[in-house]
Scaffold this motif. Sequence first.
Motif, short mmCIF file in Angstrom:
data_model
loop_
_atom_site.label_atom_id
_atom_site.label_comp_id
_atom_site.label_asym_id
_atom_site.label_seq_id
_atom_site.Cartn_x
_atom_site.Cartn_y
_atom_site.Cartn_z
N ARG A 296 -4.94 0.45 -0.24
CA ARG A 296 -3.74 0.00 -0.95
C ARG A 296 -3.56 0.76 -2.25
O ARG A 296 -4.52 1.24 -2.83
CB ARG A 296 -3.88 -1.50 -1.29
N PHE A 297 -2.29 0.80 -2.68
CA PHE A 297 -1.99 1.45 -3.95
C PHE A 297 -2.74 0.82 -5.11
O PHE A 297 -3.07 1.47 -6.07
CB PHE A 297 -0.49 1.38 -4.25
N THR A 298 -2.97 -0.47 -5.02
CA THR A 298 -3.58 -1.17 -6.15
C THR A 298 -5.10 -1.13 -6.12
O THR A 298 -5.75 -1.67 -7.01
CB THR A 298 -3.12 -2.63 -6.19
N ASP A 299 -5.67 -0.48 -5.11
CA ASP A 299 -7.13 -0.39 -5.07
C ASP A 299 -7.62 0.46 -6.24
O ASP A 299 -7.01 1.46 -6.60
CB ASP A 299 -7.59 0.26 -3.77
N THR A 300 -8.74 0.06 -6.78
CA THR A 300 -9.27 0.82 -7.90
C THR A 300 -10.64 1.36 -7.52
O THR A 300 -11.17 1.09 -6.45
CB THR A 300 -9.37 -0.04 -9.16
N TYR B 136 1.02 5.15 -10.13
CA TYR B 136 0.44 3.97 -10.72
C TYR B 136 -0.32 4.38 -11.96
O TYR B 136 -0.72 5.54 -12.10
CB TYR B 136 -0.52 3.28 -9.75
N MET C 65 -3.36 3.06 -14.78
CA MET C 65 -4.43 2.12 -15.06
C MET C 65 -5.01 2.38 -16.44
O MET C 65 -4.95 3.50 -16.95
CB MET C 65 -5.55 2.24 -14.02
N TYR D 242 -8.69 1.87 -18.27
CA TYR D 242 -10.10 1.54 -18.14
C TYR D 242 -10.69 1.39 -19.54
O TYR D 242 -10.28 2.08 -20.49
CB TYR D 242 -10.85 2.66 -17.42
N LEU E 216 -12.18 -1.24 -14.96
CA LEU E 216 -10.74 -1.43 -14.95
C LEU E 216 -10.34 -2.57 -15.87
O LEU E 216 -10.88 -3.68 -15.79
CB LEU E 216 -10.25 -1.71 -13.53
N TYR F 102 -3.74 -2.56 -14.59
CA TYR F 102 -3.00 -1.54 -13.88
C TYR F 102 -1.54 -1.94 -13.82
O TYR F 102 -1.20 -3.13 -13.87
CB TYR F 102 -3.55 -1.31 -12.47
N TRP G 129 -1.41 8.86 -4.84
CA TRP G 129 -1.92 8.42 -3.55
C TRP G 129 -2.31 9.63 -2.70
O TRP G 129 -1.57 10.59 -2.59
CB TRP G 129 -0.87 7.60 -2.82
N ASN H 121 -6.46 6.08 -3.63
CA ASN H 121 -6.05 6.38 -5.00
C ASN H 121 -6.90 7.45 -5.63
O ASN H 121 -8.11 7.34 -5.75
CB ASN H 121 -6.13 5.12 -5.86
#
Lengths: 115, 114
Positions: free
Chosen positions: A99-103, B32, B34, B36, B46, B49, B94, B100
């Motif tokens: 997923r896009f939101t995976d970190t 996206y 984020m 950290y 994290l 985000y 992506w 990611n």
Amino acid sequence: DARVTQTPRHKVTEMGQEVTMRCQPILGHNTVFWYRQTMMQGLELLAYFRNRAPLDDSGMPKDRFSAEMPDATLATLKIQPSEPRDSAVYFCASGPSGRFTDTQYFGPGTRLTVL
Amino acid sequence: QKEVEQDPGPLSVPEGAIVSLNCTYSNSAFQYFMWYRQYSRKGPELLMYTYSSGNKEDGRFTAQVDKSSKYISLFIRDSQPSDSATYLCAMIEWNDNAGNMLTFGGGTRLMVKP
């Protein structure tokens, strides 16, 4: 509380010696990343794997660095021969990849000093 | 020129101050964003985000994205000594194979003094 583990936490070695760093990713994560952090360059991506297969290692000096995943619970980064300019903190990170939101979840790092 | 620029600091503020941390980026493919947080001698973790332009709030932290200007910010309200750390912005692109892919800023070191 699942977390990425790395060994050793600290390593001091002399120039020319072989260095092996190990990483245990979080169980169930299928991507693994190796980063190097220095004051000058910040966090740099060295290599990454998905399902144990190497996808990209273009960030690594090919002549001396190698990265492998012998099994799903172990990733290794090897430097042979080591040089003083390799002194840095090496981080392993793991993550899911759906997923896009995976970190990415980072380990505590291996602090390497090459004398 | 780096893809992600971040003022390294250090930024020193008194306890209770509002902190503003910023990053600029050049790659329009970043989708996206984020933030950290990295404590001394620890790995990055994290914090927040966000993926759209505008604000996202989480407790004392607010992340702001302006895609038209390629500029992101992190605001910390009522800063505490425990917020003292290095804050790294990360831009996400992506990758079909690896998910990611993160490109990090150099980090801003924050010190909150009691």
